[in-house]
Motif scaffolding. Structure first.
Motif, short mmCIF file in Angstrom:
data_model
loop_
_atom_site.label_atom_id
_atom_site.label_comp_id
_atom_site.label_asym_id
_atom_site.label_seq_id
_atom_site.Cartn_x
_atom_site.Cartn_y
_atom_site.Cartn_z
N MET A 5 -10.34 -31.39 17.13
CA MET A 5 -10.81 -31.05 18.45
C MET A 5 -11.69 -29.82 18.38
SD MET A 5 -7.44 -31.50 20.83
CE MET A 5 -8.31 -31.36 22.38
N LYS A 6 -12.77 -29.86 19.16
CA LYS A 6 -13.67 -28.71 19.22
C LYS A 6 -13.34 -27.92 20.49
CE LYS A 6 -18.09 -29.28 18.18
NZ LYS A 6 -19.53 -29.61 18.40
N ILE A 7 -12.92 -26.68 20.30
CA ILE A 7 -12.52 -25.84 21.42
C ILE A 7 -13.45 -24.63 21.50
CG2 ILE A 7 -10.61 -24.57 22.50
CD1 ILE A 7 -9.98 -27.54 21.99
N LEU A 8 -13.93 -24.36 22.69
CA LEU A 8 -14.79 -23.21 22.91
C LEU A 8 -14.01 -22.15 23.67
CD1 LEU A 8 -18.51 -23.43 23.89
CD2 LEU A 8 -17.05 -21.79 25.06
N ILE A 28 -8.16 -28.05 14.66
CA ILE A 28 -8.92 -27.39 15.73
C ILE A 28 -10.13 -26.69 15.13
CG2 ILE A 28 -8.93 -25.45 17.38
CD1 ILE A 28 -7.32 -27.53 18.62
N GLU A 29 -11.29 -26.96 15.72
CA GLU A 29 -12.49 -26.18 15.40
C GLU A 29 -12.71 -25.25 16.59
OE1 GLU A 29 -17.35 -26.58 15.06
OE2 GLU A 29 -16.13 -28.40 15.17
N LEU A 30 -12.57 -23.95 16.35
CA LEU A 30 -12.68 -22.98 17.44
C LEU A 30 -14.03 -22.27 17.39
CD1 LEU A 30 -10.76 -21.85 19.75
CD2 LEU A 30 -10.55 -19.83 18.30
N ILE A 31 -14.73 -22.32 18.51
CA ILE A 31 -16.01 -21.62 18.64
C ILE A 31 -15.80 -20.49 19.65
CG2 ILE A 31 -18.43 -21.82 19.32
CD1 ILE A 31 -17.86 -24.97 18.78
N ALA A 32 -15.88 -19.25 19.19
CA ALA A 32 -15.67 -18.10 20.07
C ALA A 32 -17.01 -17.47 20.42
CB ALA A 32 -14.76 -17.07 19.38
N TYR A 53 -22.89 -27.44 22.53
CA TYR A 53 -21.67 -27.52 21.69
C TYR A 53 -20.84 -28.78 21.94
CZ TYR A 53 -22.34 -22.69 20.14
OH TYR A 53 -22.84 -21.55 19.58
N LYS A 54 -20.90 -29.31 23.17
CA LYS A 54 -20.09 -30.48 23.55
C LYS A 54 -18.62 -30.32 23.13
CE LYS A 54 -23.91 -33.81 23.41
NZ LYS A 54 -24.98 -32.84 23.11
N PRO A 55 -17.95 -29.28 23.62
CA PRO A 55 -16.54 -29.08 23.24
C PRO A 55 -15.62 -30.07 23.95
CG PRO A 55 -17.17 -27.46 24.88
CD PRO A 55 -18.42 -28.25 24.57
N ASP A 56 -14.44 -30.26 23.37
CA ASP A 56 -13.41 -31.07 24.04
C ASP A 56 -12.72 -30.26 25.14
OD1 ASP A 56 -13.35 -33.56 22.34
OD2 ASP A 56 -13.04 -32.03 20.79
N ILE A 97 -15.13 -32.21 30.26
CA ILE A 97 -14.51 -31.23 29.34
C ILE A 97 -13.26 -30.65 30.01
CG2 ILE A 97 -14.86 -29.00 28.19
CD1 ILE A 97 -17.90 -29.68 28.19
N ARG A 98 -12.23 -30.43 29.24
CA ARG A 98 -10.99 -29.84 29.75
C ARG A 98 -11.17 -28.33 29.88
NH1 ARG A 98 -5.29 -29.96 27.01
NH2 ARG A 98 -3.97 -29.74 28.84
N LEU A 99 -10.57 -27.73 30.91
CA LEU A 99 -10.68 -26.28 31.13
C LEU A 99 -9.29 -25.65 31.22
CD1 LEU A 99 -12.32 -23.68 31.76
CD2 LEU A 99 -12.30 -24.38 34.17
N ILE A 100 -9.09 -24.60 30.42
CA ILE A 100 -7.88 -23.77 30.52
C ILE A 100 -8.36 -22.38 30.92
CG2 ILE A 100 -5.93 -22.77 29.26
CD1 ILE A 100 -6.57 -25.45 27.42
#
Length: 294
Positions: A5-8, A28-32, A53-56, A97-100
């Motif tokens: 999963m790509k997480i931003l 997890i691929e984390l892009i900060a 980026y098209k994150p998940d 895209i999911r948002l937390i």
């Protein structure tokens, strides 16, 4: 997590984003990104970045957190804490895209005598709390399936927070006066990061959750615990004896009012995510051990 999963994550240099970067689980691929990479107050920049980026999923850890300064910098606080989350929610809705979204105990007025439930009405006391409440409302109306994670009294081994301020002052002074009539739950970024990654792994999770470490304390109690644990771990000189004096909020006036009681009820989080909550004192010891390098 079955697939990568790509997480931003926004707010790259903040203490929570730093912890998230240290604890990336497998898969997890984390892009900060920091504010130079992504200005969340710009709707155009948000859409451009999401398209690139098209994150998940996005973890919004960016926030204007200068509680007292917010009283005189209302426009800035609202831009980051209300407009920013609104822009993210709109982009997430458009792109699936999911948002937390990370929020705060400051959305409450502190008049309760029992822990605040996620569904309790918000009544902020100042601009910071108002701006965070506005951000929550925007996210909920635009993206009902988003996760809003409220937390409180956040600290870590690194960065600007109460724990590190206390350690610095304890090394410099022989006496400290600490507010004893504000009650909450100290919360480590370790706990928050682990919880957020659990939320990400449970893709059906949505709505408002509360996350803090277990137990309650005043700032005075927290300071005493920091002193005792730091002495035991050798973070303070053995011969250094510090008097920590309890004072009232009235003795330490600040531009912004603080909630007197901001304990958050975590039962929905514990049940839905099958998580165990550890007492804040135990977690504090672990965080301070990290500072010793052990």
């Amino acid at each position: 997590m079955n697939k990568s999963m790509k997480i931003l994550v926004t707010g790259k240099d903040g203490q929570l984003a730093q912890e998230l970067q240290k604890r990336i689980p497998a898969g997890i691929e984390l892009i900060a990104l920091d504010r130079n990479d992504l200005d969340i107050t710009s709707a155009g920049q948000v859409m451009q970045t999401m398209t690139h980026y098209k994150p998940d999923a996005i973890i919004n850890a960016a926030a204007y957190t200068a509680v007292d300064k917010a009283e005189s910098e209302k426009e800035q606080a609202y831009a980051v804490n209300a407009t920013g989350p609104e822009n993210l929610a709109k982009a997430c809705r458009e792109m699936g895209i999911r948002l937390i979204h990370i929020s705060t105990d400051f959305v409450f007025d502190g008049q309760s005598s029992t822990p605040y439930q996620p569904q309790d009405a918000v009544r902020p006391l100042g601009v910071y709390g108002e701006s965070k409440a506005a951000g929550e409302a925007a996210v909920q109306s635009i993206l009902p399936q988003a996760v809003i994670l409220r937390t409180a009294w956040v600290y870590s081994a690194h960065g600007a927070n109460f724990t590190n301020t206390m350690l610095r002052l304890m090394s410099e002074r022989d006496e400290l006066s600490i507010v004893a009539d504000q009650i909450g739950s100290p919360t480590s970024t370790q706990t928050l990061a682990e919880t957020i990654y659990t939320i990400i792994s449970k893709t059906e999770t949505s709505g408002i959750y509360h996350c803090t470490d277990a137990g309650t304390a005043s700032w005075y109690d927290f300071a005493v615990a920091i002193y005792e644990e730091a002495k035991a771990l050798g973070l303070l000189e053995e011969e250094k004896n510090i008097k920590i004096r309890p004072i009232s909020t009235a003795d330490y006036p600040t531009p912004a009012a603080r909630p007197a009681y901001s304990v958050l009820d975590k039962s929905r989080l514990i049940v839905d995510l099958n998580l165990e909550s550890q007492h804040w004192r135990r977690v504090l010891r672990r965080v301070l051990q990290e500072k010793t390098g052990s």
